[in-house]
Design an enzyme around this catalytic site. Structure first.
Site, mmCIF file in Angstrom:
data_model
loop_
_atom_site.group_PDB
_atom_site.id
_atom_site.type_symbol
_atom_site.label_atom_id
_atom_site.label_comp_id
_atom_site.label_asym_id
_atom_site.label_seq_id
_atom_site.Cartn_x
_atom_site.Cartn_y
_atom_site.Cartn_z
ATOM 1 C CB SER A 16 -0.889 0.012 1.240
ATOM 2 O OG SER A 16 -0.075 0.074 2.399
ATOM 3 C CB CYS A 79 0.888 -5.567 1.534
ATOM 4 S SG CYS A 79 -0.528 -4.872 2.400
ATOM 5 C CG ASN A 80 1.814 -8.807 7.032
ATOM 6 O OD1 ASN A 80 2.094 -9.920 7.429
ATOM 7 N ND2 ASN A 80 2.723 -7.853 6.932
ATOM 8 C CB CYS A 193 1.713 -4.090 9.522
ATOM 9 S SG CYS A 193 1.650 -2.669 8.404
HETATM 10 N N1 DGL Z 1 1.997 -2.610 4.924
HETATM 11 C C1 DGL Z 1 0.726 -3.220 4.930
HETATM 12 C C2 DGL Z 1 0.683 -4.525 5.701
HETATM 13 O O1 DGL Z 1 1.680 -5.207 5.757
HETATM 14 C C3 DGL Z 1 -0.514 -2.393 5.058
HETATM 15 C C4 DGL Z 1 -0.490 -1.120 5.803
HETATM 16 C C5 DGL Z 1 -1.734 -0.332 5.478
HETATM 17 O O2 DGL Z 1 -1.808 0.157 4.348
HETATM 18 O O3 DGL Z 1 -2.637 -0.271 6.316
HETATM 19 O O4 DGL Z 1 -0.339 -4.907 6.222
#
Ligand code: DGL
Length: 268
Positions: A16, A79-80, A193
């Site tokens: 994201s 991205c998780n 995250c």
């Molecule tokens: N970096 C992302 C993750 O690993 C998402 C962060 C977000 O956009 O809320 O979940």
């Protein structure tokens, strides 16, 4: 018949925003001869507090562009949140493209925790997902996972707002309850995250040196190398890989973050 994908094709990586740079850092370290295209979907961030349909649609849009128009040989969903809600659909739609996702490191945490209490910091979307529920169920044993959604933290890190980042880290780490190595305390923290890796200094300061902090860059890089080897798409030297940065938001912000968080040759 489509053309076979060449070992010289780039690897696509998306998140994201800047969080996936923490995964890209490990990927470039493990795979120094590969070219990477990194996409930050900053124009639609954060994902973690959006609906599953929204995140799935964004993930499909980005994957389509990378696979069908930019000719990548492998996709890393760095991205998780997007992995949790979209990876199944991506694999079903593009079965010819190896796809690697990231998920909170619950298994290694359960294996190494002595107190059997593990704190998991992640987005609301990841923690509410079916995939996360299945991951938790798949871990047999006595470990108790204390789940903490961290609203606003990815956005604060994205904005490079260190005061807000520190405040939110404090709030969420304290909400987990006592940390330490005594019975009943949390001795392992999972950063679920990819953005949170960039707040590691805050987490170490708040949790103390005895608490183990786990993130996922290196296992993802190892898995990526393994899949490339299996598909005979691994690129060997001597040339250093190139990095292309793309953003649906502000590109200079992504370039500055890459400059700050990545080591190695600068990006195009
Ligand atoms: N970096 C992302 C993750 O690993 C998402 C962060 C977000 O956009 O809320 O979940």
């Amino acid at each position: 018949m489509p053309e076979p994908v060449s070992a010289d094709a780039p690897i696509g990586v998306f998140d994201s925003g800047i969080g996936g740079l923490s995964i890209l850092r490990a990927l470039r370290h493990t795979l120094p001869h590969e070219d990477f295209i990194y996409v930050a979907d900053t124009g639609h961030a954060p994902y973690g507090e959006r609906s599953e349909d929204f995140v799935q649609a964004r993930a499909e849009h980005i994957a389509q562009d990378l696979i069908e128009h930019q000719g990548i040989k492998l996709l890393v969903v760095a991205c998780n949140t997007a992995t949790a809600v979209a990876i199944q659909a991506l694999r079903a739609r593009w079965p010819q493209c190896p796809i690697v996702g990231v998920e909170p490191a619950l298994k290694p945490a359960a294996a190494s925790s002595h107190t059997h209490r593990v704190g998991v910091l992640a987005t609301r979307g990841t923690l509410a997902s079916e995939k996360f529920a299945q991951l938790q169920v798949s871990i047999a044993g006595a470990t108790e996972f204390v789940l903490q959604p961290c609203d606003g933290l990815a956005a604060a890190i994205e904005d490079a707002d260190s005061a807000r980042t520190t405040d939110l880290c404090e709030r969420y780490v304290h909400a987990l309850g006592p940390l330490g190595t005594q019975a009943g305390q949390i001795d392992t923290l999972v950063l679920g995250c990819t953005h949170y890796a960039f707040a590691t200094d805050d987490f170490v300061r708040l949790a103390g040196p005895q608490v183990r902090i786990l993130e996922t860059g290196e296992p993802v890089a190892r898995r990526t190398r393994q899949l490339l080897q299996e598909a005979q798409r691994l690129r060997s030297g001597p040339q250093a890989g190139r990095l292309t940065l793309q953003s649906s938001g502000d590109l200079p912000t992504l370039q500055a973050a890459a400059q700050r968080w990545l080591d190695g040759p600068p990006a195009a």
